[in-house]
Design a protein around this motif. Structure first.
Motif: not given
Length: 253
Positions: A196-202
């Protein structure tokens, strides 16, 4: 080239009507397991790693995945159509679609001129091929040739964690049967804190995450809130049998 067929141990959603026999059209082995294209009556269906993934019987929820993200992005914009420092104009939006599948989501996005950049991440080379030259081309409706569309042949988790800096106004994910029903074990990380953190970064500021699921998941809603997403809610799509399909929605703060 097709491989010789063997009977998969297929796990199907509870609303799947399997009364008609399935005919295997193509079967491939890949780095993530086996992927199969079958015909059942008038419909085509994809089996990934022994798990029923999706079919062409009813694309309402796959289209809702795209429309709901667009609605969330355009809500609150003025009728003049101008964006703000944190939110783009609704006339120049970008979307990343996780999973090409049978093509319903891509075709629906390509039919909307407000999506000016459309990226599709698909890890199965066979599925891309079935859209370019095979039976699924009818369902993606030529969208692979749209100049706004980029097909990325890679795993979504690898793409999210990779060196690229591309970000999007919407991430629309349909790579599993849901957060609680993944096609491969490695996908489970996408729905946990690191994924979910990786999704937020995108996501661009104010961007929208939309996740398709064959069943509601309160645990995933809680994980979204714990990861810092706002406006977390779930839309339902009634199906002929069993629990509704859903789209989980959340926004990057």
């Amino acid at each position: 080239m097709s491989l010789l067929p063997k009977a998969p141990d297929v796990s199907e959603p509870p609303h799947r009507d399997s009364r008609q026999p399935a005919i295997t059209l193509d079967r491939r082995d890949g780095p993530y397991g086996e992927v199969v294209l079958r015909r059942r009556g008038a419909d085509l269906e994809i089996i990934a790693n022994g798990c029923f993934l999706m079919d062409t019987a009813d694309g309402r929820s796959e289209r809702l995945l795209i429309q709901a993200a667009l609605d969330e992005l355009t809500a609150g914009h003025s009728t003049a159509g101008h964006g703000t420092a944190d939110q783009p104009s609704p006339a120049e939006l970008s979307v990343l679609i996780g999973g090409l599948g049978v093509g319903f989501s891509l075709a629906y996005a390509a039919a909307e001129p407000r999506w000016q950049r459309i990226a599709v991440v698909e890890r199965e080379e066979a599925i891309i091929g079935w859209h370019r030259t095979g039976p699924l081309a009818a369902f993606s409706a030529g969208a692979l040739d749209d100049p706004r569309v980029e097909i990325l042949h890679t795993d979504l988790l690898d793409y999210l964690g990779g060196p690229g800096t591309n970000s999007y106004d919407a991430l629309c994910l349909d790579i599993d049967n849901g957060p609680d029903w993944t096609v491969t074990d490695s996908n489970s990380g996408l729905y946990q804190s690191s994924g979910l953190a990786a999704l937020q970064r995108r996501l661009n500021p104010g961007g929208v995450l939309a996740v398709w699921s064959a069943q509601p998941s309160t645990a995933f809603e809680q994980a979204l809130r714990a990861a810092g997403f706002t406006d977390v809610h779930t839309l339902e799509v009634a199906v002929a049998r069993g629990v509704p399909d859903v789209v989980h929605l959340a926004r990057r703060a």
